[in-house]
Design an enzyme around this catalytic site. Structure first.
Site, PDB file in Angstrom:
ATOM      1  N   HIS A 104      47.558  40.760  40.212  1.00 33.76           N
ATOM      2  CA  HIS A 104      47.854  39.923  39.057  1.00 33.76           C
ATOM      3  C   HIS A 104      48.947  40.487  38.156  1.00 33.76           C
ATOM      4  CE1 HIS A 104      45.609  36.567  36.657  1.00 33.76           C
ATOM      5  NE2 HIS A 104      46.903  36.341  36.756  1.00 33.76           N
ATOM      6  N   ASP A 126      40.495  33.048  35.270  1.00 31.85           N
ATOM      7  CA  ASP A 126      40.257  34.445  35.628  1.00 31.85           C
ATOM      8  C   ASP A 126      38.886  34.886  35.134  1.00 31.85           C
ATOM      9  OD1 ASP A 126      40.555  37.222  36.190  1.00 31.85           O
ATOM     10  OD2 ASP A 126      42.668  37.168  35.653  1.00 31.85           O
ATOM     11  N   HIS A 128      38.484  37.935  34.311  1.00 32.06           N
ATOM     12  CA  HIS A 128      38.813  39.048  33.430  1.00 32.06           C
ATOM     13  C   HIS A 128      39.782  38.629  32.334  1.00 32.06           C
ATOM     14  CE1 HIS A 128      37.755  40.695  37.448  1.00 32.06           C
ATOM     15  NE2 HIS A 128      37.083  41.582  36.724  1.00 32.06           N
ATOM     16  N   ASP A 130      42.427  40.522  31.268  1.00 28.74           N
ATOM     17  CA  ASP A 130      43.787  41.006  31.544  1.00 28.74           C
ATOM     18  C   ASP A 130      44.526  41.351  30.263  1.00 28.74           C
ATOM     19  OD1 ASP A 130      43.185  40.621  34.175  1.00 28.74           O
ATOM     20  OD2 ASP A 130      44.452  38.871  34.459  1.00 28.74           O
ATOM     21  N   HIS A 143      47.009  45.473  37.008  1.00 25.95           N
ATOM     22  CA  HIS A 143      46.539  44.095  37.176  1.00 25.95           C
ATOM     23  C   HIS A 143      45.531  43.710  36.099  1.00 25.95           C
ATOM     24  CE1 HIS A 143      42.832  44.892  40.050  1.00 25.95           C
ATOM     25  NE2 HIS A 143      42.808  45.655  38.975  1.00 25.95           N
ATOM     26  N   ASP A 229      43.596  33.420  39.431  1.00 27.35           N
ATOM     27  CA  ASP A 229      43.075  34.625  40.060  1.00 27.35           C
ATOM     28  C   ASP A 229      41.848  34.207  40.849  1.00 27.35           C
ATOM     29  OD1 ASP A 229      41.694  37.057  40.598  1.00 27.35           O
ATOM     30  OD2 ASP A 229      42.649  38.022  38.885  1.00 27.35           O
ATOM     31  N   ASP A 231      39.403  35.795  41.812  1.00 31.46           N
ATOM     32  CA  ASP A 231      38.117  36.335  41.367  1.00 31.46           C
ATOM     33  C   ASP A 231      37.498  35.491  40.260  1.00 31.46           C
ATOM     34  OD1 ASP A 231      39.091  37.206  38.808  1.00 31.46           O
ATOM     35  OD2 ASP A 231      39.524  39.211  39.541  1.00 31.46           O
ATOM     36  N   GLU A 278      45.511  37.833  43.891  1.00 32.41           N
ATOM     37  CA  GLU A 278      44.349  38.687  44.159  1.00 32.41           C
ATOM     38  C   GLU A 278      43.567  38.314  45.411  1.00 32.41           C
ATOM     39  OE1 GLU A 278      43.726  41.492  42.742  1.00 32.41           O
ATOM     40  OE2 GLU A 278      44.873  41.453  40.864  1.00 32.41           O
TER      41      GLU A 278
END
Length: 306
Positions: A104, A126, A128, A130, A143, A229, A231, A278
């Site tokens: 990412h 996402d 997360h 980030d 990332h 992303d 994930d 990712e």
């Protein structure tokens, strides 16, 4: 909406904590990306991959960085600068850039190119935040920093390759957040970034959340960047990612979200760039995460059942 799509591969693993994500672009292409885009009614031109030195050519050791440092930041800066040029060139040629990651960290390059001659917003699908920086990251993995980088937070304020001045916090929306470090949480709370967590999706449903996210991201800008992303999805749906987090969106919710993006784009012509990141084929099961990536990209670009 008929459009020409430039597929740009960014086989980068500088920012990741596990090897293999650099093979993501190849895995996505192998999983039928061209056919999915054709089904979406777009003309796809594959421009190939950016040249990215292999790990063995840059540093054989991935040791923990000293405090306040980030791993392979110089190498990441070089790739992001070149990626920004590629994305900007696609837009200048009236094409739509679809960037395939890699990890990412490449988002700083995609955003830099998309915002070179325009004010942009961003929708960040996402798990997360980030939102770490070299000074706050517990791991040093870049990332986990691209959103902070693009917004010029702290260490990134004077980094021309990362900071995107025409991206404003009030037009950035994170959708589906469920894993965040303590210092990230504080930084996001102190910012004007809008966040919809998985709890918001559970309570309200995916379509209303994404509609609201698009309202925020598109307000007063020339277009938006969508960063996906893998994930973001639950690991049961997308096992081939380096930082899986339980409790993510389902297969159907993910498609609904990207279909909502496409519907808004059809009405208002807002989508300026898209990246899918990712995908790690080493960790995948029968390439199903890469296949899902192709499907979701096609949904974002207008593929429908009817």
């Amino acid at each position: 909406m008929s459009r020409t799509v430039h597929i740009i591969g960014a086989p980068v693993d500088y920012g990741a904590n596990r090897r293999g994500v650099d093979m993501g672009p190849s895995a996505i292409r192998y999983s039928g990306l061209a056919d999915e885009l054709a089904a979406a009614g777009v003309t796809a031109i594959d421009t190939g991959d950016l040249l990215v030195p292999r790990a063995e050519e840059r540093d054989p050791e991935r040791e923990e960085p000293p405090e306040g440092k980030a791993k392979f930041l110089r190498e990441t800066a070089d790739v992001c600068s070149r990626l920004a040029d590629e994305v900007a060139a696609s837009i200048e040629n009236d094409a739509f850039p679809l960037v395939l990651g890699g990890d990412h960290s490449i988002a700083m390059g995609t955003l830099g190119g998309a915002a070179r001659d325009a004010d942009v917003g961003a929708v960040w699908f996402d798990a997360h935040g980030d939102f770490n920086t070299p000074g706050t990251s517990p791991s040093g993995n870049v990332h986990g920093m691209p959103l902070a980088g693009a917004l010029g937070i702290d260490d990134f304020a004077d980094t021309e390759w990362a900071n995107v001045p025409r991206l404003r916090e009030e037009n950035v929306v994170i959708v589906g957040l469920r894993s965040i470090d303590d210092q990230e949480r504080e930084a996001i709370r102190d910012s004007e970034v809008t966040v919809y967590t998985m709890s918001d999706i559970d309570e309200r449903g995916i379509t209303p959340v994404v509609e609201d996210a698009l309202d925020v991201a598109t307000h007063g800008v020339d277009g938006i960047h969508v960063s996906l992303d893998l994930d973001w999805l639950d690991p049961n749906e997308a096992p081939g990612v380096g930082t899986p987090v339980r409790g993510g969106v389902t297969y159907r919710e993910a498609h609904s979200a990207l279909e909502t993006v496409a519907e808004r784009d059809e009405r208002e012509d807002v989508l300026r760039s898209l990246e899918v990141v990712e995908v790690n084929p080493i960790l995948d099961e029968h390439n199903e995460t890469a296949e899902l990536a192709t499907e979701l990209a096609a949904s974002a670009l207008g593929k429908r059942i009817l």
